[in-house]
Design a protein around this motif. Structure first.
Motif, PDB file in Angstrom:
ATOM      1  N   ILE B  98      -1.745  11.848  -0.725  1.00 20.57           N
ATOM      2  CA  ILE B  98      -0.834  12.993  -0.863  1.00 20.57           C
ATOM      3  C   ILE B  98      -0.423  13.539   0.497  1.00 20.57           C
ATOM      4  CG2 ILE B  98      -0.661  15.369  -1.734  1.00 20.57           C
ATOM      5  CD1 ILE B  98      -2.566  14.525  -3.982  1.00 20.57           C
ATOM      6  N   ASP B  99      -1.341  13.488   1.446  1.00 21.52           N
ATOM      7  CA  ASP B  99      -1.057  14.055   2.767  1.00 21.52           C
ATOM      8  C   ASP B  99       0.228  13.477   3.354  1.00 21.52           C
ATOM      9  OD1 ASP B  99      -1.491  15.552   5.065  1.00 21.52           O
ATOM     10  OD2 ASP B  99      -2.551  13.913   6.032  1.00 21.52           O
ATOM     11  N   GLY B 100       0.361  12.163   3.261  1.00 21.91           N
ATOM     12  CA  GLY B 100       1.623  11.555   3.627  1.00 21.91           C
ATOM     13  C   GLY B 100       1.875  11.392   5.103  1.00 21.91           C
ATOM     14  N   TYR B 101       0.970  11.836   5.939  1.00 18.65           N
ATOM     15  CA  TYR B 101       1.206  11.687   7.377  1.00 18.65           C
ATOM     16  C   TYR B 101       1.122  10.225   7.786  1.00 18.65           C
ATOM     17  CZ  TYR B 101       0.762  12.345  12.394  1.00 18.65           C
ATOM     18  OH  TYR B 101       0.944  12.293  13.732  1.00 18.65           O
ATOM     19  N   VAL B 102       0.233   9.517   7.138  1.00 15.89           N
ATOM     20  CA  VAL B 102       0.133   8.086   7.391  1.00 15.89           C
ATOM     21  C   VAL B 102       0.561   7.353   6.120  1.00 15.89           C
ATOM     22  CG1 VAL B 102      -1.615   8.167   9.180  1.00 15.89           C
ATOM     23  CG2 VAL B 102      -2.301   8.230   6.800  1.00 15.89           C
ATOM     24  N   PRO B 103       1.205   6.204   6.277  1.00 14.76           N
ATOM     25  CA  PRO B 103       1.767   5.519   5.099  1.00 14.76           C
ATOM     26  C   PRO B 103       0.701   4.767   4.308  1.00 14.76           C
ATOM     27  CG  PRO B 103       2.233   4.258   7.074  1.00 14.76           C
ATOM     28  CD  PRO B 103       1.524   5.505   7.529  1.00 14.76           C
ATOM     29  N   ILE B 104      -0.058   5.497   3.535  1.00 17.27           N
ATOM     30  CA  ILE B 104      -1.090   4.875   2.694  1.00 17.27           C
ATOM     31  C   ILE B 104      -0.729   5.166   1.243  1.00 17.27           C
ATOM     32  CG2 ILE B 104      -3.527   4.778   2.138  1.00 17.27           C
ATOM     33  CD1 ILE B 104      -4.078   5.878   4.945  1.00 17.27           C
ATOM     34  N   SER B 105      -0.498   4.112   0.510  1.00 16.96           N
ATOM     35  CA  SER B 105      -0.153   4.292  -0.896  1.00 16.96           C
ATOM     36  C   SER B 105      -1.420   4.236  -1.743  1.00 16.96           C
ATOM     37  CB  SER B 105       0.808   3.191  -1.341  1.00 16.96           C
ATOM     38  OG  SER B 105       0.153   1.947  -1.303  1.00 16.96           O
ATOM     39  N   LEU B 106      -1.278   4.644  -2.979  1.00 15.98           N
ATOM     40  CA  LEU B 106      -2.420   4.586  -3.888  1.00 15.98           C
ATOM     41  C   LEU B 106      -2.865   3.136  -4.100  1.00 15.98           C
ATOM     42  CD1 LEU B 106      -4.106   6.632  -5.432  1.00 15.98           C
ATOM     43  CD2 LEU B 106      -2.651   6.270  -7.410  1.00 15.98           C
ATOM     44  N   VAL B 107      -1.902   2.234  -4.089  1.00 22.26           N
ATOM     45  CA  VAL B 107      -2.242   0.813  -4.229  1.00 22.26           C
ATOM     46  C   VAL B 107      -3.078   0.357  -3.047  1.00 22.26           C
ATOM     47  CG1 VAL B 107      -1.281  -1.511  -4.344  1.00 22.26           C
ATOM     48  CG2 VAL B 107      -0.220   0.335  -5.635  1.00 22.26           C
ATOM     49  N   SER B 108      -2.685   0.789  -1.857  1.00 17.33           N
ATOM     50  CA  SER B 108      -3.422   0.377  -0.659  1.00 17.33           C
ATOM     51  C   SER B 108      -4.846   0.905  -0.665  1.00 17.33           C
ATOM     52  CB  SER B 108      -2.704   0.883   0.591  1.00 17.33           C
ATOM     53  OG  SER B 108      -1.421   0.337   0.678  1.00 17.33           O
ATOM     54  N   ALA B 109      -5.048   1.999  -1.376  1.00 12.67           N
ATOM     55  CA  ALA B 109      -6.386   2.579  -1.418  1.00 12.67           C
ATOM     56  C   ALA B 109      -7.352   1.712  -2.220  1.00 12.67           C
ATOM     57  CB  ALA B 109      -6.327   3.986  -2.010  1.00 12.67           C
ATOM     58  N   PHE B 110      -6.825   0.868  -3.061  1.00  8.31           N
ATOM     59  CA  PHE B 110      -7.694   0.029  -3.886  1.00  8.31           C
ATOM     60  C   PHE B 110      -7.462  -1.466  -3.673  1.00  8.31           C
ATOM     61  CE2 PHE B 110      -7.447   4.103  -6.093  1.00  8.31           C
ATOM     62  CZ  PHE B 110      -8.791   4.379  -6.248  1.00  8.31           C
ATOM     63  N   LEU B 111      -6.306  -1.821  -3.130  1.00 11.92           N
ATOM     64  CA  LEU B 111      -6.032  -3.230  -2.837  1.00 11.92           C
ATOM     65  C   LEU B 111      -6.319  -3.461  -1.359  1.00 11.92           C
ATOM     66  CD1 LEU B 111      -4.944  -5.843  -4.102  1.00 11.92           C
ATOM     67  CD2 LEU B 111      -2.684  -5.188  -3.285  1.00 11.92           C
ATOM     68  N   PRO B 112      -7.399  -4.154  -1.059  1.00 17.00           N
ATOM     69  CA  PRO B 112      -7.835  -4.257   0.335  1.00 17.00           C
ATOM     70  C   PRO B 112      -6.794  -4.920   1.236  1.00 17.00           C
ATOM     71  CG  PRO B 112      -9.582  -4.940  -1.151  1.00 17.00           C
ATOM     72  CD  PRO B 112      -8.349  -4.783  -1.982  1.00 17.00           C
ATOM     73  N   PHE B 113      -6.724  -4.422   2.446  1.00 14.44           N
ATOM     74  CA  PHE B 113      -5.918  -4.991   3.523  1.00 14.44           C
ATOM     75  C   PHE B 113      -4.430  -5.058   3.173  1.00 14.44           C
ATOM     76  CE2 PHE B 113     -10.155  -7.021   3.434  1.00 14.44           C
ATOM     77  CZ  PHE B 113     -10.699  -6.355   4.520  1.00 14.44           C
ATOM     78  N   SER B 114      -3.977  -4.108   2.379  1.00 15.24           N
ATOM     79  CA  SER B 114      -2.559  -4.076   2.031  1.00 15.24           C
ATOM     80  C   SER B 114      -1.841  -2.917   2.706  1.00 15.24           C
ATOM     81  CB  SER B 114      -2.384  -3.970   0.511  1.00 15.24           C
ATOM     82  OG  SER B 114      -2.948  -2.760   0.034  1.00 15.24           O
ATOM     83  N   SER B 115      -2.565  -2.113   3.453  1.00 15.29           N
ATOM     84  CA  SER B 115      -1.920  -0.970   4.099  1.00 15.29           C
ATOM     85  C   SER B 115      -1.403  -1.363   5.474  1.00 15.29           C
ATOM     86  CB  SER B 115      -2.927   0.176   4.240  1.00 15.29           C
ATOM     87  OG  SER B 115      -2.400   1.183   5.072  1.00 15.29           O
ATOM     88  N   PRO B 116      -0.197  -0.956   5.812  1.00 16.75           N
ATOM     89  CA  PRO B 116       0.311  -1.260   7.154  1.00 16.75           C
ATOM     90  C   PRO B 116      -0.371  -0.422   8.234  1.00 16.75           C
ATOM     91  CG  PRO B 116       1.859   0.121   5.967  1.00 16.75           C
ATOM     92  CD  PRO B 116       0.778  -0.251   4.991  1.00 16.75           C
ATOM     93  N   TYR B 117      -1.037   0.623   7.825  1.00 16.42           N
ATOM     94  CA  TYR B 117      -1.679   1.525   8.782  1.00 16.42           C
ATOM     95  C   TYR B 117      -3.142   1.136   8.939  1.00 16.42           C
ATOM     96  CZ  TYR B 117      -3.548   5.873  10.713  1.00 16.42           C
ATOM     97  OH  TYR B 117      -4.189   6.803  11.482  1.00 16.42           O
ATOM     98  N   ARG B 118      -3.519   0.705  10.124  1.00 13.87           N
ATOM     99  CA  ARG B 118      -4.900   0.303  10.400  1.00 13.87           C
ATOM    100  C   ARG B 118      -5.430  -0.608   9.296  1.00 13.87           C
ATOM    101  NH1 ARG B 118      -7.120   6.078  12.738  1.00 13.87           N
ATOM    102  NH2 ARG B 118      -5.866   6.046  14.602  1.00 13.87           N
ATOM    103  N   THR B 119      -4.765  -1.712   9.164  1.00 12.95           N
ATOM    104  CA  THR B 119      -4.976  -2.592   8.015  1.00 12.95           C
ATOM    105  C   THR B 119      -6.440  -2.941   7.790  1.00 12.95           C
ATOM    106  OG1 THR B 119      -2.792  -3.498   8.407  1.00 12.95           O
ATOM    107  CG2 THR B 119      -4.261  -4.771   6.979  1.00 12.95           C
ATOM    108  N   PHE B 120      -7.109  -3.323   8.859  1.00 16.37           N
ATOM    109  CA  PHE B 120      -8.479  -3.806   8.693  1.00 16.37           C
ATOM    110  C   PHE B 120      -9.426  -2.677   8.281  1.00 16.37           C
ATOM    111  CE2 PHE B 120     -12.729  -4.621  10.457  1.00 16.37           C
ATOM    112  CZ  PHE B 120     -13.059  -5.734   9.713  1.00 16.37           C
ATOM    113  N   TRP B 121      -9.379  -1.577   9.014  1.00 14.86           N
ATOM    114  CA  TRP B 121     -10.356  -0.517   8.767  1.00 14.86           C
ATOM    115  C   TRP B 121     -10.104   0.166   7.431  1.00 14.86           C
ATOM    116  CZ3 TRP B 121     -14.323  -1.317  11.546  1.00 14.86           C
ATOM    117  CH2 TRP B 121     -14.197  -1.776  12.860  1.00 14.86           C
TER     118      TRP B 121
END
Lengths: 111, 223
Positions: B98-121
């Protein structure tokens, strides 16, 4: 029901009640800890109320654990009166998301 | 010496501003979730390695602290504390998205390594949350699962905790705070000590009283 079975059942009920009380205590402690941590982070870390860096080249700090060697307001030309009190501490996330481009009027005021 | 409220007011207002509150809520709930996970692991180790003894050695005498009723309390807490951890992880994820400052979607929160933001961590965080959900879900439906299947999934808890710790260390910009380092070091030390204690305890020969002790007094949270 034999007396010893009744006593055992009572003891078990007592322990289950104890589990409930301890769990409630842990939940309350966790809530209090979360508030405390939030306050501590708010004191130590500038957060992102200030302007995010306008480009990756403008990012100060080497990565996730950047210690924010540059002041938090260092990426902006904010007026001196509205600077962040937490400068010199830790930096906000250095990467700037594409979806949240900084508005042109943004300054570090009040952060 | 008075307090200059006029000077403090803008900072108080800024601190209560929603985006910033979410930002700090994300960090705080993440730390608390890690601490609750640490407690869960410690309780699991304690429940599994706690010797079952009684004072007269027959299996029916007055219970020492490691008796079945103490095990019942430990097992009960081992069931409840991870549920609290799940709640805090859920808040941690939701505030991040919800914060939205970093592009993390709900999918990325559960689908590993799918976030463009600090993908690995962040991917490690997704792995940890997935593992936590798997462990908790299989424990909730354990009566309908075979013991071996449940146990196989439950061992993933030993993977979940270090992955969550690595996620916190790698993702957080707060990891340089001395008290954060202290918290994480204390967590590592506590779990390492518990693992050593359990390994040492498991190598002791089982006594007759231990083998005679009721094995199913609890729902069997033998991690």
């Amino acid at each position: 029901m034999p007396e010893h079975a009744r006593a055992a059942a009572r003891q078990r009920d007592d322990r289950l009640a104890l589990i409930g009380r301890i769990t409630t205590g842990i939940a309350g402690s966790a809530m209090a800890a979360a508030l405390t941590f939030a306050a501590a982070f708010a004191h130590a870390i500038p957060g992102h109320a200030g302007p995010p860096p306008t480009s990756p080249a403008g990012v100060s700090g080497p990565g996730p654990s950047s210690t924010g060697s540059a002041p938090a307001g260092g990426t902006s030309s904010a007026p001196a009166g509205g600077t962040d009190q937490h400068t010199g501490q830790l930096a906000p996330p250095p990467q700037h998301p594409a979806a949240t481009q900084a508005p042109s009027q943004a300054t570090s005021g009040g952060s | 010496m008075g307090i200059d409220l006029s000077a403090a007011a803008p900072h108080l207002v800024a601190a209560a501003a929603a985006p910033r509150a979410l930002w700090y809520a994300t960090r705080a709930t993440g730390v608390v979730a890690l601490l609750l996970l640490t407690g869960t692991v410690l309780l699991g180790i304690a429940g599994a390695g706690w010797p079952r003894r009684d004072q007269d050695g027959t299996g029916h005498g007055p219970q020492r602290p490691g008796g079945p009723m103490t095990r019942l309390v430990v097992a009960g807490l081992h069931r409840n504390v991870p549920l609290l951890a799940v709640i805090f992880v859920a808040v941690h994820v939701l505030t991040t998205v919800i914060d939205g400052y970093v592009p993390i979607s709900l999918v990325s929160a559960f689908l590993p390594f799918s976030s463009p933001y600090r993908t690995f961590w962040l991917g490690l965080g997704a792995v940890a949350s997935d593992l936590l959900l798997a462990v908790v879900a299989t424990s909730l439906v354990r009566p309908w699962l075979r013991y071996r299947a449940w146990r196989a999934v439950h061992w993933l808890a030993y993977v979940c905790w270090p992955v969550a710790l690595a996620h916190g260390l790698g993702t957080g910009t707060d990891t340089r705070l001395p008290w954060m380092l202290l918290l994480e070091a204390a967590s590592v030390l506590a779990v390492a000590t518990a693992v050593v204690w359990r390994l040492a305890n498991s190598r002791r020969p089982r006594t007759l009283a231990q083998s005679a002790a009721p094995a199913r007094i609890t729902s069997g949270d033998r991690s």
